[in-house]
Design an enzyme around this catalytic site. Structure first.
Site, PDB file in Angstrom:
ATOM      1  N   GLY A 161       7.454   8.785  -9.327  1.00 59.75           N
ATOM      2  CA  GLY A 161       7.759   9.778  -8.313  1.00 59.75           C
ATOM      3  C   GLY A 161       7.350   9.414  -6.900  1.00 59.75           C
ATOM      4  N   ASP A 162       7.225   8.107  -6.598  1.00 56.15           N
ATOM      5  CA  ASP A 162       6.746   7.729  -5.266  1.00 56.15           C
ATOM      6  C   ASP A 162       7.745   6.892  -4.487  1.00 56.15           C
ATOM      7  OD1 ASP A 162       6.639   5.350  -6.625  1.00 56.15           O
ATOM      8  OD2 ASP A 162       4.624   4.806  -5.953  1.00 56.15           O
ATOM      9  N   GLY A 169      13.377 -10.191 -10.138  1.00 61.28           N
ATOM     10  CA  GLY A 169      13.295  -8.827 -10.649  1.00 61.28           C
ATOM     11  C   GLY A 169      13.895  -8.672 -12.028  1.00 61.28           C
ATOM     12  N   ASP A 210      19.902   6.747  -9.737  1.00 61.34           N
ATOM     13  CA  ASP A 210      18.689   5.939  -9.594  1.00 61.34           C
ATOM     14  C   ASP A 210      18.179   6.077  -8.163  1.00 61.34           C
ATOM     15  OD1 ASP A 210      16.852   3.679 -10.449  1.00 61.34           O
ATOM     16  OD2 ASP A 210      17.824   2.818  -8.692  1.00 61.34           O
ATOM     17  N   HIS A 260       0.069   0.851 -19.420  1.00 58.82           N
ATOM     18  CA  HIS A 260       0.074   1.661 -18.202  1.00 58.82           C
ATOM     19  C   HIS A 260       0.381   3.119 -18.519  1.00 58.82           C
ATOM     20  CE1 HIS A 260       1.395  -2.455 -17.008  1.00 58.82           C
ATOM     21  NE2 HIS A 260       0.400  -2.280 -16.166  1.00 58.82           N
ATOM     22  N   SER A 315       8.696  -1.769  -5.308  1.00 57.54           N
ATOM     23  CA  SER A 315       9.735  -1.660  -4.270  1.00 57.54           C
ATOM     24  C   SER A 315       9.457  -2.615  -3.120  1.00 57.54           C
ATOM     25  CB  SER A 315       9.805  -0.228  -3.745  1.00 57.54           C
ATOM     26  OG  SER A 315      10.220   0.653  -4.752  1.00 57.54           O
ATOM     27  N   GLY A 343      -2.614  -5.471 -12.324  1.00 50.00           N
ATOM     28  CA  GLY A 343      -3.197  -4.209 -11.936  1.00 50.00           C
ATOM     29  C   GLY A 343      -4.611  -4.028 -12.449  1.00 50.00           C
ATOM     30  N   SER A 344      -5.387  -3.214 -11.750  1.00 52.73           N
ATOM     31  CA  SER A 344      -6.715  -2.845 -12.225  1.00 52.73           C
ATOM     32  C   SER A 344      -6.578  -1.742 -13.272  1.00 52.73           C
ATOM     33  CB  SER A 344      -7.571  -2.361 -11.054  1.00 52.73           C
ATOM     34  OG  SER A 344      -7.781  -3.398 -10.114  1.00 52.73           O
ATOM     35  N   ASP A 348       4.787  -7.480 -11.039  1.00 50.45           N
ATOM     36  CA  ASP A 348       4.102  -8.767 -11.109  1.00 50.45           C
ATOM     37  C   ASP A 348       5.090  -9.913 -10.938  1.00 50.45           C
ATOM     38  OD1 ASP A 348       1.714  -7.715 -13.658  1.00 50.45           O
ATOM     39  OD2 ASP A 348       1.627  -7.610 -11.482  1.00 50.45           O
TER      40      ASP A 348
END
Length: 581
Positions: A407-408, A492, A560, A224, A451, A60-61, A118
């Site tokens: 939350g996405d 995973g 979940d 993060h 996901s 990630g950036s 990742d």
């Protein structure tokens, strides 16, 4: 409901363009590097085959200079950037691998940070690259003490940067792919990182991710913005360094006479003044323990935007390999993370992508059993029903995800559902294997994030299993189902019982397997009921994998989100078929 906290001020053009603007800035500062803008890949410039093994990193950036800042002779040959705090998509990683292999016939070694996104996206890219004939190997690394007891091991922190240096030096010496991978795997056992943060970071255009009282600090926070293992009262630099090193020394079982290298990571908002004091306290602490500090590397290595805090990583230079590791760390490098390197020389060459690399993935069309027209209608209708339900359940899935994730989940799966609806308008569904493969690609490109990686891996594995099937029957679909679950577990890191989507998939698959000889409608109804049971069961489970596993159990409530999502689309598919036959 929108947050009442003020948005943190940042000198950017827009949140949407910030990642790409950042990469443009990297190559503006170091013009000898090559930007591949559409894929967010930065590489060294090559015009002929080096014959070496190329080293690839990324993630990630928001962690700058990690990872593009470490591209250069003696370190990384390339880096691939994701969104802010998000894994790069599989296609971008695959492009980076293909680009490096084009000029490094010794192969490509990919260092993968131990984060679910990742592992999934880099993992699938590696598997795709192998299928296309690229010589590539990957290694998942992680050395975080705070999460070391997690099922999938400690998170990757600044140890990755030390790997970049050592593996890059080996590559320069002409070492082969296996030797480089073995070195990294061995060194990973002798690294440990732990740190503290005094204030939170914020994503571009967003308020701070969390709050810390003025007189508190958080021990073991992630890069993060993940919560740490404890909130503690502020101490002096000496007290804080001792607190961290006590745990690292215990974790590595260091004793008097041992030799170490220390890397001190500025999480973004810590002054050099403070960092110098921290370096001095580390030196004094280790001297008092009679542990020999051979090297100290201090600075921005893997930051967390503007987070105020720091991390300490120790590499134990063991008796067997320690001298060699130190020799590799001392080897010269022209990495752009060091100002005034040869990469600063002006260049007028343009920044372009090589669009010929990924024009074909080598997959054959029309594989596995074909469907009759009636069966095609069933498949098309069931997929349409599933897509519609994913779109309808956006709010529910977001709510379930908000307690332990970002939350996405609902937003991500809504994108998947809408992409499937578009796909079904024009695409053939005659061959289930090809449909599953297409859905895998859709998940990779349209969902994104963790996901997308999970669904993409599972669907691609199911596609390969269905391609080997002799007929379109329950046994073939069960085999594809089981292959999908195995792929998700492999990359995973989750298993049934870990409070993930696998709990729904596994519970339903077991019921399907036990009743596979039953009348079709009865089989499908029992499977549907089992999926519902599997999703509901996650409400009482303790998360052992995925993002929720990094969150204290007190914050995790209800089912979940990923498990419920599977129950949603599975019910839609099974119910449609039951009502159509």
């Amino acid at each position: 409901m929108s947050s009442t906290k003020p948005v943190t001020k940042k000198l950017i053009n827009s949140p949407e363009s910030s990642v790409d603007d950042n990469l443009r800035g990297v190559v503006a500062t170091f013009p000898q590097l090559q930007l591949h803008p559409k894929h967010r890949v930065v590489t060294v410039r090559n015009k002929s085959d080096t014959k070496r093994v190329a080293i690839l990193g990324g993630g990630g950036s928001g962690h700058e200079p990690f990872a593009a800042g470490f591209v250069g002779g003696g370190m990384l040959d390339g880096a691939v950037a994701g969104g802010v705090f998000a894994s790069p998509p599989t296609g971008h990683v695959l492009y980076a691998i293909a680009q490096l292999y084009k000029y490094n016939s010794g192969g490509v070694f990919v260092l993968i940070g131990n984060y679910t996104g990742d592992r999934l996206n880099f993992g699938k890219a590696i598997e795709k690259a192998k299928i296309s004939g690229i010589k590539v190997e990957g290694l998942i690394v992680g050395e975080d003490v705070a999460s070391s007891k997690n099922k999938t091991g400690g998170r990757a922190m600044i140890g990755e940067v030390l790997f970049y240096k050592m593996c890059g030096a080996m590559s320069q010496r002409g070492c082969d792919l296996t030797s480089i991978r073995n070195l990294a795997a061995e060194a990973d056992k002798y690294m440990a990182t732990l740190g503290v943060c005094l204030s939170a970071c914020s994503l571009p255009g967003q308020p701070p991710l969390f709050e810390i009282a003025r007189d508190e600090m958080e021990l073991g926070a992630g890069v993060h913005g993940e919560a740490g293992i404890a909130k503690m009262k502020m101490g002096t630099a000496k007290e804080t360094v001792a607190l961290i090193l006590d745990k690292i020394v215990e974790h590595l079982k260091l004793v008097s006479g041992d030799r170490v290298v220390a890397a001190i990571n500025n999480l973004g908002g810590t002054s050099i003044f403070e960092m110098n004091i921290i370096s001095a306290e580390i030196k004094d602490y280790l001297a008092n323990k009679k542990i020999n500090l051979e090297r100290t590397y201090s600075g921005h290595l893997k930051s967390s935007l503007e987070m105020h805090g720091f991390q300490i990583c120790l590499l134990h230079l063991n008796k067997k390999d320690g001298d060699y590791w130190l020799e590799l760390l001392d080897a010269p490098s022209s990495s752009g993370s060091w100002p005034g390197s040869p990469l600063s020389v002006r260049s007028e060459e343009p920044h372009v992508d090589d669009d010929t690399l990924l024009q074909s993935d080598g997959r054959k069309a029309a594989t596995g059993p074909s469907l009759t027209l009636k069966e095609q209608e069933l498949l098309r209708g069931s997929l349409s029903a599933a897509a519609e339900e994913l779109v309808k359940n956006e709010v529910l899935l977001n709510k379930l995800d908000s307690g332990c994730g970002d939350g996405d989940c609902g937003i991500t799966l809504k994108k998947f559902g809408q992409a499937i609806q578009s796909y079904l308008k024009t695409s053939s569904v005659e061959y289930p294997s090809n449909v599953l493969w297409d859905l895998s690609e859709i998940a990779e490109t349209d969902m994104g994030g963790t996901s997308g990686g999970i669904y993409s891996l599972g669907l691609s594995a199911a596609s390969q299993a269905m391609a080997k099937a002799k007929s379109n029957d329950a046994a073939a679909w069960l085999s594809a189902w089981q292959s999908a679950m195995q792929a998700i577990t492999t990359y995973g890191g989750a298993e049934p019982g870990d409070r993930t989507m696998l709990d729904t998939l596994h519970t339903a698959a077991e019921t399907f397997k036990q009743n596979v000889s039953a009348e079709l409608k009865a089989l499908l109804k029992k499977t549907d009921e089992a999926a519902e049971t599997g999703a509901k069961a996650t409400a009482k489970m303790v998360a052992k994998a995925g993002r929720a596993s990094y969150v204290a159990s007190g914050y995790v409530h209800d089912e979940d989100a990923g498990a419920r999502a599977v129950a949603v689309w599975m019910h839609a598919i099974l119910n449609f078929i039951v009502n159509s036959i």
